[in-house]
Design an enzyme around this catalytic site. Structure first.
Site, PDB file in Angstrom:
ATOM      1  N   HIS A 121      58.686 123.535  11.232  1.00 56.52           N
ATOM      2  CA  HIS A 121      58.483 122.753  10.016  1.00 56.52           C
ATOM      3  C   HIS A 121      57.003 122.886   9.630  1.00 56.52           C
ATOM      4  O   HIS A 121      56.149 123.059  10.501  1.00 56.52           O
ATOM      5  CB  HIS A 121      58.819 121.295  10.346  1.00 56.52           C
ATOM      6  N   ASP A 198      58.110 118.923  19.131  1.00 58.23           N
ATOM      7  CA  ASP A 198      58.412 118.202  17.893  1.00 58.23           C
ATOM      8  C   ASP A 198      59.870 117.770  17.976  1.00 58.23           C
ATOM      9  O   ASP A 198      60.783 118.573  17.820  1.00 58.23           O
ATOM     10  CB  ASP A 198      58.160 119.132  16.703  1.00 58.23           C
ATOM     11  N   GLN A 201      64.000 116.229  15.076  1.00 60.82           N
ATOM     12  CA  GLN A 201      65.441 116.466  14.887  1.00 60.82           C
ATOM     13  C   GLN A 201      66.214 116.414  16.200  1.00 60.82           C
ATOM     14  O   GLN A 201      67.417 116.714  16.203  1.00 60.82           O
ATOM     15  CB  GLN A 201      65.682 117.828  14.209  1.00 60.82           C
ATOM     16  N   LYS A 224      64.084 108.849  10.788  1.00 63.30           N
ATOM     17  CA  LYS A 224      65.183 109.792  11.019  1.00 63.30           C
ATOM     18  C   LYS A 224      66.126 109.284  12.106  1.00 63.30           C
ATOM     19  O   LYS A 224      67.099 109.934  12.447  1.00 63.30           O
ATOM     20  CB  LYS A 224      64.630 111.159  11.422  1.00 63.30           C
ATOM     21  N   CYS A 369      60.809 122.574   3.883  1.00 60.19           N
ATOM     22  CA  CYS A 369      59.482 122.554   4.509  1.00 60.19           C
ATOM     23  C   CYS A 369      59.383 123.565   5.643  1.00 60.19           C
ATOM     24  O   CYS A 369      58.788 123.273   6.703  1.00 60.19           O
ATOM     25  CB  CYS A 369      59.130 121.155   5.040  1.00 60.19           C
TER      26      CYS A 369
HETATM   27  N1  PMP Z   1      59.328 118.295  12.118  1.00 63.08           N
HETATM   28  C1  PMP Z   1      60.634 118.456  11.862  1.00 63.08           C
HETATM   29  C2  PMP Z   1      61.431 119.371  12.749  1.00 63.08           C
HETATM   30  C3  PMP Z   1      61.236 117.765  10.812  1.00 63.08           C
HETATM   31  O1  PMP Z   1      62.535 117.923  10.571  1.00 63.08           O
HETATM   32  C4  PMP Z   1      60.456 116.888  10.033  1.00 63.08           C
HETATM   33  C5  PMP Z   1      61.061 116.140   8.853  1.00 63.08           C
HETATM   34  N2  PMP Z   1      61.850 116.915   8.025  1.00 63.08           N
HETATM   35  C6  PMP Z   1      59.107 116.749  10.341  1.00 63.08           C
HETATM   36  C7  PMP Z   1      58.576 117.459  11.384  1.00 63.08           C
HETATM   37  C8  PMP Z   1      58.218 115.817   9.571  1.00 63.08           C
HETATM   38  O2  PMP Z   1      58.647 114.510   9.745  1.00 63.08           O
HETATM   39  P1  PMP Z   1      57.965 113.314   8.925  1.00 63.08           P
HETATM   40  O3  PMP Z   1      58.029 113.730   7.489  1.00 63.08           O
HETATM   41  O4  PMP Z   1      58.824 112.138   9.227  1.00 63.08           O
HETATM   42  O5  PMP Z   1      56.573 113.180   9.405  1.00 63.08           O
END
Ligand code: PMP
Length: 410
Positions: A121, A198, A201, A224, A369
């Protein structure tokens, strides 16, 4: 798992959009919130609200107890050794920025390398790039094959004296593939290289155990996992948190301040400058308790059933490509998280998303993203359906029927 009972905890799921029942399949972006989370936060504002820590009065002590109790709930949820290792952040992105900033300051020199992967991401790419611009550190990227599997041999070859840290997603937010983080951690540790995971997910979908995983840092977002927005967790092994400098300065994180010099609290407060979002930590703790009461094993099984069912149904549609699945995959046993990215013929994902929306079906479209991953896949974007504990087979049937209907329009 009784999905009907669970759905009753999420009033938003019974609303309609465009006169059709809402089918919410954008859970990888954010999940809906159960009433118990909203009630706990409302109750705290109504009955307990006061700034936490240091207050001698009753309300402040009650609020502090809730806030620090939430830290203990998080510790238990991810099986960390101690609450010292649990830092509250605004979310995954802030956690990753904190690590990139503090770690590169304390432990990296010009030319030192951080290893990430193709499926990251933006939140696990850009913070390191900011440090690359500031400190001259270098990003190395683990390649993947066409199915989304990371190349562990290439990873092994990448490691050298210059490698100072590895930062890797547990589950791809685009492909739903579960990355071999256990192997990555084991290999990296053979060279004494710390690993950041990270977990944005992964934590909402299956059990994560810090002591079993043995990663050095782990980050996830409250929103999430059925909790409120604006709150997240950074787990760090105590020795690392002790070694890293503070991220921001201000109230809460200090021990003593004079105009000449300040000293800092020990972790986790050292990384929590300013008034924390103590209402959100209460909401997050309630959400984690909710997930635990349903049971992560049951949630994982339910979502795995849904995911395998969806993939097998989608693949029956002519011209369908589902990303991140080996061509010879056995769909009855496929290990795949609750995220499915697909592309139907040359129908633009924006068209797919917009037309499904008119049927009441919320999916996400675009690059999610993860633009470098889109480049690797050779697409501008995908359509992505993602599940949570409250989704049903009937909703999947509606999605598949919707996709078929869209197919007839082009
Ligand atoms: N890493 C991953 C794998 C994600 O899916 C996301 C959210 N789509 C993020 C980071 C960023 O999360 P946040 O916007 O809640 O900071």
């Amino acid at each position: 798992m009784n999905t009907e009972l669970i759905r009753a905890d999420f009033p938003i799921l019974s609303r309609t959009v465009y006169g059709k029942p809402l089918i919410y399949l954008d859970n990888a972006a954010t999940t809906q919130k159960p009433l118990c989370v909203l009630d706990a936060m409302r109750n705290e504002y109504l009955n307990v609200n006061a700034n936490v820590h240091r207050g001698v009065h009753w309300l402040s002590q009650q609020a502090t107890e809730l806030h620090e109790g939430a830290r203990e709930t998080v510790r238990r949820f991810i099986n960390a050794r101690s609450t010292t290792e649990i830092v509250f952040t605004r979310g995954t992105t802030e956690g990753l920025n904190l690590i990139a900033s503090c770690f590169s300051e304390a432990c990296m020199q010009k030319g030192d390398e951080v290893v990430i992967s193709t499926v990251e991401h933006h939140s696990n790419i850009v913070p390191w790039q900011l440090q690359a611009a500031r400190k001259g550190i270098v990003l190395r990227v683990i390649p993947m094959d066409d199915d989304g599997t990371l190349d562990l041999e290439a990873f092994r070859r990448m490691l050298s004296q210059k490698t100072k840290i590895v930062s890797i997603s547990h589950v791809s937010n685009v492909l739903g593939t579960v990355n071999p983080v256990e192997d990555i951690i084991r290999i990296a540790h053979q060279y004494d290289i710390p690993v950041v995971v990270d977990g944005a997910q992964s934590a909402p979908h299956f059990k994560v155990d810090m002591q079993a995983l043995d990663c050095d840092f782990f980050v996830f977002s409250g929103h999430k996992i059925y909790g409120p927005t604006g709150i997240g967790v950074l787990y760090g092994k105590e020795a690392w948190l002790d070694r890293l400098p503070p991220y921001q300065g201000g109230g809460e994180m200090i021990e003593h301040v004079s105009f000449e010099k300040s000293t800092f609290e020990r972790p986790p407060l050292k990384f929590e400058a300013g008034t924390p979002d103590y209402i959100a930590t209460t909401g997050l703790a309630k959400a984690l308790d909710y997930v635990s009461s349903v049971g992560l094993d049951a949630i994982q099984k339910h979502e795995e059933d849904l995911t395998r069912y969806t993939i097998s149904q989608l693949l029956q549609i002519d011209g369908m490509r589902v990303f991140g699945i080996p061509a010879d995959a056995d769909l009855t046993t496929l290990r795949h998280d609750a995220v499915i990215s697909f592309q139907l013929r040359d129908i633009h994902p924006m068209d797919m998303g917009t037309l499904l929306d008119r049927l009441g079906i919320a999916i996400r479209t675009g690059h999610h993203c993860a633009q470098p991953l889109m480049d690797r896949l050779g697409v501008l974007g995908t359509s992505r359906a993602s599940f949570a504990l409250y989704n049903t087979h009937e909703e999947v049937d509606a999605l598949v029927a919707g996709v078929k209907r869209v197919a007839t329009m082009f």
